[in-house]
Enzyme design. Structure first.
Site, PDB file in Angstrom:
ATOM      1  CG  HIS A  68     -34.886  51.849  33.993  1.00  0.00           C
ATOM      2  ND1 HIS A  68     -34.512  51.231  33.147  1.00  0.00           N
ATOM      3  CD2 HIS A  68     -35.682  50.948  34.944  1.00  0.00           C
ATOM      4  CE1 HIS A  68     -34.812  49.946  32.928  1.00  0.00           C
ATOM      5  NE2 HIS A  68     -35.450  49.675  33.987  1.00  0.00           N
ATOM      6  CD  GLU A  70     -31.489  55.398  32.001  1.00  0.00           C
ATOM      7  OE1 GLU A  70     -30.293  54.436  31.389  1.00  0.00           O
ATOM      8  OE2 GLU A  70     -31.924  54.972  33.024  1.00  0.00           O
ATOM      9  CB  CYS A  98     -32.352  49.291  29.345  1.00  0.00           C
ATOM     10  SG  CYS A  98     -33.931  50.357  29.546  1.00  0.00           S
ATOM     11  CB  CYS A 101     -33.383  54.361  29.209  1.00  0.00           C
ATOM     12  SG  CYS A 101     -34.316  53.774  31.066  1.00  0.00           S
TER      13      CYS A 101
END
Length: 164
Positions: A68, A70, A98, A101
């Site tokens: 992801h 992040e 999410c 993260c």
């Protein structure tokens, strides 16, 4: 007393302008993700005026469910600082983080999280969970959501519309 009010308002205005500036950098990263066929999420991490990291989703490209924006940005920022502790840093991300993260944000001790669009299906900052400022955890991050939210949401809508 009145002077402090004006100074506070000016500081708030400057902070909002700064947040929009860095969110636009994150939006550029999201556009790069979209161009690569990735879900358009971008993230940048700054400390003071120093840009430490800029990343976007790369799950498809790397075939990695943890890739992801992040997570990649956190790894980059830790390398730039030569320290896993990202105290004093701000993460700007186009979509509410999410649970994975948000957990990494807490573990990295990021001071502040600024996000664009809310994520009603997986958001772990405000929508479904409140992990980044849960008082039961050892670290909490200041949170600001909705910065350039419409631009971030439109990128996501366009991406998924084109996929259908």
């Amino acid at each position: 007393m009145r002077e402090n009010g004006r100074n506070g308002a000016e500081r708030d205005k400057q902070r909002h302008e700064r947040d929009e500036y860095y969110m636009r950098l994150a939006l550029r990263e999201a556009e790069a993700a979209m161009a690569e066929g990735e879900v358009p999420v971008g993230a940048v991490i700054v400390q003071g005026d120093r840009l430490l990291a800029a990343a976007h989703n790369q799950r498809e490209q790397l075939r990695d469910p943890t890739a992801h924006a992040e997570m990649i940005a956190i790894t980059q920022a830790a390398a730039a600082r030569n320290d896993w502790r990202l105290e004093g840093c701000t993460l700007y991300v186009t979509l509410e983080p999410c649970p994975m993260c948000a957990g990494a944000i807490v573990q990295a001790r990021i001071a502040r999280v600024v996000y664009g669009a809310r994520d009603p299906k997986a958001g772990a900052c405000e929508s479904l969970y409140r992990l980044v400022n849960d008082p039961r955890l050892n670290h909490r991050a200041e949170l600001r959501g909705g910065v350039l939210a419409e631009e971030a949401a439109e990128l996501l809508r366009r991406f998924f519309r084109e996929r259908r």
